[in-house]
Write an enzyme that holds these catalytic residues in place. Structure first.
Site, PDB file in Angstrom:
ATOM      1  CE  LYS A 188      17.195  -4.682  43.276  1.00 43.09           C
ATOM      2  NZ  LYS A 188      16.796  -6.139  43.047  1.00 43.09           N
ATOM      3  CG  ASP A 194      18.784  -9.175  43.139  1.00 47.92           C
ATOM      4  OD1 ASP A 194      18.043  -9.491  44.084  1.00 47.92           O
ATOM      5  OD2 ASP A 194      18.645  -7.837  43.020  1.00 47.92           O
ATOM      6  N   GLY A 221      15.679  -2.399  34.421  1.00 48.91           N
ATOM      7  CA  GLY A 221      16.470  -1.844  35.687  1.00 48.91           C
ATOM      8  C   GLY A 221      17.634  -2.983  36.195  1.00 48.91           C
TER       9      GLY A 221
END
Length: 276
Positions: A69, A105, A130
């Site tokens: 990502k 997300d 992350g």
């Protein structure tokens, strides 16, 4: 699903541990809406080459999962504010070779915190640092949560993430809990036939789960992770990664196709996704 043909539009996902969630969800919607599209999951051996393939082959959409990502940012042409604000990408839309990156997300986390009426006065523990953790921490901040601690063994990334949003960082839990505990690590994630290395592990100690008021695991596969099962057994309200997966996949679908399915169509796709 229509028979494969030269005019079919292709969308894909890239993940170190692909699941069938997105594949089943998107393809079921394509079938319901009679779209000549197909969706396929991949585990790339070389991310740069994979993204070049998206551009060169005219692949319309590309979902990005752990651990790509952040690495993918250097490979796209444009960052939508949803991705730029948190330096994390989970969606790429290819328009005539121009790759624009988004992050759905964040939208999913934001909607679930609101729909579950989680009080913003709750203390929060977020385990992980992350790309998904960035989306989660940003959504918490924007929703009005103030007492948030990022748990991450890597001080450089963990402290930077926490301080970016005005929160605290800790390297390890060392006892204690919070009102809301959130796992944004791969702990408890299944991957392929053999599963991930921590597929049977609890993301938080049992005493931390017992002391929490709400337990949130962003891991979508399996739908019932060890953390979610332990939280249910302890009588705690839960928010699951399967719920995150549905919302973020729906927003990806809209970005790719320009079509927003009805709530009934989304429910049917979600049921099909989970019945695997």
């Amino acid at each position: 699903m229509p028979i494969l043909n030269k005019d079919m539009t292709l969308c894909i996902s890239l993940s170190a541990r692909p699941s069938n969630n997105g594949t089943r969800f998107h393809n079921h919607l394509y079938e319901q809406l009679d779209l000549n599209w197909i969706y396929k999951a991949f585990a790339p051996t070389n991310l740069e080459q994979a993204i070049a393939g998206v551009r060169g082959l005219g692949i319309r959409g590309c979902a990005i999962s752990m651990p790509y990502k952040e690495d993918v940012i250097a490979l796209v042409d444009e960052m939508d504010p949803s991705a730029k604000a948190i330096d994390s990408v989970n969606t790429i839309v290819n328009t005539d070779g121009h790759l624009k990156a988004y992050n759905t997300d964040y939208t999913a986390i934001e909607q679930l915190l609101a729909s579950n009426s989680v009080p913003t006065t709750y203390s929060v523990l977020v385990q992980g640092a992350g790309g998904m953790a960035k989306a989660t921490v940003a959504a918490l901040r924007d929703a009005g949560f103030a007492d948030v601690t990022v748990l991450a063994r890597n001080e450089a990334t963990g402290r930077a993430l926490a301080e970016q949003y005005g929160f605290q960082w800790r390297a390890a839990l060392d006892g204690g809990t919070a009102d809301l505990i959130i796992n944004v690590t791969p702990i408890g994630m299944a991957g392929g036939m053999a599963g991930g290395p921590d597929v049977d592990s609890l993301a938080f100690p049992q005493e931390t789960i017992d002391g929490a008021r709400v337990v949130f695991d962003v891991v979508a596969l399996p739908a019932e992770t060890p953390l979610i099962r332990a939280a249910r057994a302890a009588g705690k309200p839960v928010i699951t990664g399967a719920e995150v997966a549905t919302i973020q996949a729906l927003e990806q679908f809209v970005l790719y196709t320009g079509v927003r399915p009805t709530a009934e169509q989304v429910r049917a796709a979600e049921e099909f996704m989970r019945a695997q």
